[in-house]
Design a protein around this motif. Structure first.
Motif, short mmCIF file in Angstrom:
data_model
loop_
_atom_site.label_atom_id
_atom_site.label_comp_id
_atom_site.label_asym_id
_atom_site.label_seq_id
_atom_site.Cartn_x
_atom_site.Cartn_y
_atom_site.Cartn_z
N HIS A 270 -2.71 -0.03 -6.28
CA HIS A 270 -2.85 0.79 -5.07
C HIS A 270 -4.29 0.85 -4.57
CE1 HIS A 270 -1.76 3.73 -2.11
NE2 HIS A 270 -2.71 4.55 -2.53
N CYS B 131 1.76 4.13 -3.12
CA CYS B 131 1.13 5.44 -2.83
C CYS B 131 1.62 6.48 -3.83
CB CYS B 131 1.52 5.84 -1.41
SG CYS B 131 1.29 7.59 -1.02
N TYR B 132 0.71 7.32 -4.30
CA TYR B 132 1.07 8.33 -5.31
C TYR B 132 2.16 9.27 -4.80
CZ TYR B 132 -3.06 6.95 -7.96
OH TYR B 132 -3.97 6.25 -8.67
N TYR B 133 2.11 9.63 -3.51
CA TYR B 133 3.13 10.54 -3.00
C TYR B 133 4.49 9.86 -2.99
CZ TYR B 133 6.47 12.59 -0.03
OH TYR B 133 7.66 13.06 0.41
N TYR C 100 -3.23 9.44 7.20
CA TYR C 100 -2.57 9.06 5.95
C TYR C 100 -3.52 8.25 5.04
CZ TYR C 100 0.58 6.43 2.90
OH TYR C 100 1.17 5.85 1.82
N CYS D 144 -6.05 9.23 1.28
CA CYS D 144 -5.52 8.59 0.06
C CYS D 144 -6.26 9.12 -1.18
CB CYS D 144 -5.71 7.08 0.20
SG CYS D 144 -5.38 6.16 -1.30
N HIS D 145 -5.51 9.37 -2.25
CA HIS D 145 -6.13 9.84 -3.50
C HIS D 145 -7.22 8.88 -3.98
CE1 HIS D 145 -3.17 13.01 -4.34
NE2 HIS D 145 -2.28 12.18 -3.85
N PHE E 207 0.84 -1.20 0.00
CA PHE E 207 0.00 0.00 0.00
C PHE E 207 0.87 1.26 0.00
CE2 PHE E 207 -2.47 3.18 2.55
CZ PHE E 207 -3.41 3.46 1.58
N HIS F 278 -1.11 15.28 2.55
CA HIS F 278 -0.79 13.85 2.43
C HIS F 278 0.69 13.55 2.67
CE1 HIS F 278 -1.94 9.83 1.47
NE2 HIS F 278 -1.15 9.74 0.44
FE1 FES Z 1 -0.94 7.90 -0.79
FE2 FES Z 1 -3.15 6.44 -1.50
S1 FES Z 1 -2.00 6.42 0.36
S2 FES Z 1 -2.16 8.03 -2.54
#
Ligand code: FES
Length: 267
Positions: A144, A103-105, A197, A201-202, A99, A235
């Protein structure tokens, strides 16, 4: 429409016209993520000192099989290969791990810090062709959104662990009573930061917010979208603070279990 005349940017790894110290941020990200990966890997393979009284390290939660009283299905299973190191953390850590890795970040952060692709905005990168995440293997990053559901389950279980961390059994006389120790607060802080966090999430914003390209008409879903968006604005901060808190919570339980630290009871 007027447009500015832009100079040609030099190409090649690290080539840039940026006058600032653009390499500082990727260097810090590299250092911090490397430290976390080394510590988490070491802690996951220990297989001991992950509980202390009612506390369970988040690296080992939920404990499916294991030697402690927190284990759901009893001790190490007979089917586990004898040649393979057994640690309860190895059964569950890949899920929150994937996960986070997808994550995008974090993707933006470690693409820069670990394989310099690119090292920073407007800085030359090692390759000439850009394929983005549309081809194997990076296309796998799209899992994701599915691991988000798993992460939400983990969040719920970690919250129940905080509740369990409020019930202390007297080692001499036996009865269990309500209490709050520093460890309870450490686990509570951890699940709060993980909540900030995960709930920002996006992918969660998209799931609660509506459909393909429009927001839902339902007020409750709009409110959820606003809440998730609010968390999402910070985020990056939630990502780092929850990373530190999860490692610190493991360290706290570990050092208390080893007798290095004493857990103070507040209530
Ligand atoms: Fe960072 Fe989903 S947890 S984008």
């Amino acid at each position: 429409m007027g447009h500015a005349q832009l100079p040609v940017v030099p190409s090649g790894l690290g080539a840039t016209m940026r006058p600032d110290r653009w390499w500082v941020q990727p260097a810090i990200v590299f250092l911090l993520l490397s430290t976390f990966i080394v510590y988490a890997t070491w802690a996951a393979f220990q297989g001991e000192h992950y509980t202390h009284g009612p506390y369970l390290s988040p690296f080992y939660a939920p404990e499916l099989f294991g030697a402690s009283s927190h284990a759901w299905f009893g001790p190490r299973p007979a089917w586990w290969p004898a040649w393979l190191v057994f640690s309860p953390a190895l059964l569950i850590l890949p899920f929150p791990g994937i996960f986070r890795v997808t994550c995008y970040y974090y993707r933006g952060a470690y693409y820069k810090a670990f394989w310099a692709d690119p090292p920073a905005c407007a800085v030359g990168e090692p390759r000439k062709r850009y394929r983005g995440e549309a081809a194997f293997p990076l296309i796998l990053q799209n899992v994701h959104r599915y691991f988000l559901y798993v992460a939400l389950g983990f969040l719920f279980l970690l919250a129940t662990d905080v509740y369990k961390a409020m019930w202390f059994t007297d080692p001499v006389t036996g009865p269990t009573s309500f209490g709050i120790g520093v460890g309870t607060l450490v686990l509570l802080a951890n699940v709060t930061l993980l909540g900030g966090y995960t709930l920002g999430c996006h992918s969660l914003r998209h799931i609660v917010g509506g459909y393909l390209d429009q927001l839902s008409r339902f007020p409750a879903r709009k409110r959820l979208y606003d809440c998730s968006s609010c968390l999402n604005r910070a985020h990056m901060r939630w990502a780092w603070t929850s990373l530190f808190s999860v490692a610190f919570a493991d360290l706290y339980v570990r050092l208390c279990s080893m007798g290095v630290w004493s857990d103070w009871r507040i209530v």
